[in-house]
Design a protein around this motif. Sequence first.
Motif, PDB file in Angstrom:
ATOM      1  N   ARG A   1       0.834  -1.213   0.000  1.00 23.36           N
ATOM      2  CA  ARG A   1       0.000   0.000   0.000  1.00 23.36           C
ATOM      3  C   ARG A   1       0.863   1.256   0.000  1.00 23.36           C
ATOM      4  O   ARG A   1       0.547   2.232  -0.673  1.00 23.36           O
ATOM      5  CB  ARG A   1      -0.945   0.000   1.199  1.00 23.36           C
ATOM      6  N   LEU A   2       1.947   1.222   0.763  1.00 18.90           N
ATOM      7  CA  LEU A   2       2.850   2.370   0.761  1.00 18.90           C
ATOM      8  C   LEU A   2       3.500   2.554  -0.610  1.00 18.90           C
ATOM      9  O   LEU A   2       3.669   3.685  -1.068  1.00 18.90           O
ATOM     10  CB  LEU A   2       3.928   2.210   1.839  1.00 18.90           C
ATOM     11  N   LEU A   3       3.845   1.459  -1.257  1.00 12.08           N
ATOM     12  CA  LEU A   3       4.416   1.546  -2.605  1.00 12.08           C
ATOM     13  C   LEU A   3       3.423   2.165  -3.589  1.00 12.08           C
ATOM     14  O   LEU A   3       3.807   2.973  -4.444  1.00 12.08           O
ATOM     15  CB  LEU A   3       4.842   0.163  -3.107  1.00 12.08           C
ATOM     16  N   ARG A   4       2.154   1.784  -3.480  1.00  9.29           N
ATOM     17  CA  ARG A   4       1.144   2.308  -4.405  1.00  9.29           C
ATOM     18  C   ARG A   4       0.941   3.806  -4.263  1.00  9.29           C
ATOM     19  O   ARG A   4       0.670   4.496  -5.243  1.00  9.29           O
ATOM     20  CB  ARG A   4      -0.188   1.583  -4.197  1.00  9.29           C
ATOM     21  N   VAL A   5       1.034   4.328  -3.043  1.00  7.51           N
ATOM     22  CA  VAL A   5       0.801   5.759  -2.851  1.00  7.51           C
ATOM     23  C   VAL A   5       2.077   6.590  -3.008  1.00  7.51           C
ATOM     24  O   VAL A   5       2.015   7.814  -3.056  1.00  7.51           O
ATOM     25  CB  VAL A   5       0.156   6.060  -1.477  1.00  7.51           C
ATOM     26  N   SER A   6       3.200   5.939  -3.094  1.00  9.65           N
ATOM     27  CA  SER A   6       4.468   6.649  -3.291  1.00  9.65           C
ATOM     28  C   SER A   6       4.516   7.194  -4.715  1.00  9.65           C
ATOM     29  O   SER A   6       4.209   6.474  -5.662  1.00  9.65           O
ATOM     30  CB  SER A   6       5.632   5.692  -3.045  1.00  9.65           C
ATOM     31  N   PRO A   7       4.905   8.465  -4.894  1.00 14.91           N
ATOM     32  CA  PRO A   7       4.913   9.065  -6.233  1.00 14.91           C
ATOM     33  C   PRO A   7       5.798   8.311  -7.240  1.00 14.91           C
ATOM     34  O   PRO A   7       5.425   8.166  -8.394  1.00 14.91           O
ATOM     35  CB  PRO A   7       5.462  10.482  -6.004  1.00 14.91           C
ATOM     36  N   ASP A   8       6.938   7.819  -6.794  1.00  9.50           N
ATOM     37  CA  ASP A   8       7.829   7.121  -7.729  1.00  9.50           C
ATOM     38  C   ASP A   8       7.776   5.597  -7.561  1.00  9.50           C
ATOM     39  O   ASP A   8       8.605   4.876  -8.102  1.00  9.50           O
ATOM     40  CB  ASP A   8       9.268   7.621  -7.588  1.00  9.50           C
ATOM     41  N   ARG A   9       6.786   5.112  -6.814  1.00  6.64           N
ATOM     42  CA  ARG A   9       6.557   3.684  -6.599  1.00  6.64           C
ATOM     43  C   ARG A   9       7.759   2.967  -5.964  1.00  6.64           C
ATOM     44  O   ARG A   9       7.993   1.795  -6.196  1.00  6.64           O
ATOM     45  CB  ARG A   9       6.184   2.964  -7.901  1.00  6.64           C
ATOM     46  N   THR A  10       8.505   3.679  -5.151  1.00  8.27           N
ATOM     47  CA  THR A  10       9.627   3.088  -4.414  1.00  8.27           C
ATOM     48  C   THR A  10       9.577   3.593  -2.977  1.00  8.27           C
ATOM     49  O   THR A  10       8.952   4.616  -2.692  1.00  8.27           O
ATOM     50  CB  THR A  10      10.991   3.464  -5.031  1.00  8.27           C
ATOM     51  N   LEU A  11      10.230   2.877  -2.111  1.00  7.62           N
ATOM     52  CA  LEU A  11      10.343   3.283  -0.713  1.00  7.62           C
ATOM     53  C   LEU A  11      11.782   3.680  -0.423  1.00  7.62           C
ATOM     54  O   LEU A  11      12.715   3.187  -1.068  1.00  7.62           O
ATOM     55  CB  LEU A  11       9.936   2.144   0.222  1.00  7.62           C
ATOM     56  N   ALA A  12      11.956   4.556   0.531  1.00 12.13           N
ATOM     57  CA  ALA A  12      13.299   4.975   0.933  1.00 12.13           C
ATOM     58  C   ALA A  12      14.039   3.776   1.522  1.00 12.13           C
ATOM     59  O   ALA A  12      13.425   2.822   2.011  1.00 12.13           O
ATOM     60  CB  ALA A  12      13.210   6.101   1.964  1.00 12.13           C
ATOM     61  N   ASP A  13      15.365   3.837   1.491  1.00 14.73           N
ATOM     62  CA  ASP A  13      16.180   2.744   2.026  1.00 14.73           C
ATOM     63  C   ASP A  13      15.870   2.479   3.499  1.00 14.73           C
ATOM     64  O   ASP A  13      15.843   1.329   3.935  1.00 14.73           O
ATOM     65  CB  ASP A  13      17.675   3.055   1.851  1.00 14.73           C
ATOM     66  N   ASP A  14      15.641   3.547   4.262  1.00 13.95           N
ATOM     67  CA  ASP A  14      15.302   3.385   5.679  1.00 13.95           C
ATOM     68  C   ASP A  14      13.985   2.628   5.850  1.00 13.95           C
ATOM     69  O   ASP A  14      13.855   1.781   6.742  1.00 13.95           O
ATOM     70  CB  ASP A  14      15.202   4.747   6.375  1.00 13.95           C
ATOM     71  N   ASP A  15      13.016   2.931   4.992  1.00 12.74           N
ATOM     72  CA  ASP A  15      11.724   2.247   5.059  1.00 12.74           C
ATOM     73  C   ASP A  15      11.876   0.768   4.705  1.00 12.74           C
ATOM     74  O   ASP A  15      11.312  -0.105   5.372  1.00 12.74           O
ATOM     75  CB  ASP A  15      10.715   2.903   4.130  1.00 12.74           C
ATOM     76  N   GLU A  16      12.653   0.489   3.655  1.00 16.61           N
ATOM     77  CA  GLU A  16      12.881  -0.909   3.260  1.00 16.61           C
ATOM     78  C   GLU A  16      13.587  -1.668   4.375  1.00 16.61           C
ATOM     79  O   GLU A  16      13.251  -2.816   4.677  1.00 16.61           O
ATOM     80  CB  GLU A  16      13.699  -0.986   1.961  1.00 16.61           C
TER      81      GLU A  16
END
Length: 135
Positions: A57-72
């Motif tokens: 869900r976070l990936l879907r709402v992320s503008p560039d469809r990626t998560l920050a390294d800290d989030d991963e």
Amino acid sequence: DPSEWKLLEQYRDTTGVVYASSFPAMDAAVGECMKFLQSKTVGAATAERLVFTLRNRLLRVSPDRTLADDDEAAFARLLSRVREVEGGGDTSSGDEASVSSTASTGPYEFDRKFLFRVLVLGNAQLAQLAGCRGP
């Protein structure tokens, strides 16, 4: 007053109840409904599946469809902890295929004895209330 429902003593040995009501077995009916509803709720999912769902869900709402390294890294730690607590085995596997195989509950299955519990209890309880001892 329950005594108002009692048959006269002379009729009790020859009177029986063939069919009454399913309401005295309301607990059985509610229990079966609850089993079905629980199989359809978040409570039926494993913690691992919930973590994957949150990440997606976070990936879907992320503008560039990626998560920050800290989030991963946070999701990796969370998954590792979930697998440790649930005894999920290998903590290096991150694919979602492993999630479906670790589901703790299967799909809902209707208990075929349900009707016997519901109907028979109604007969017995009405017979007891009325004082019936017959066939």
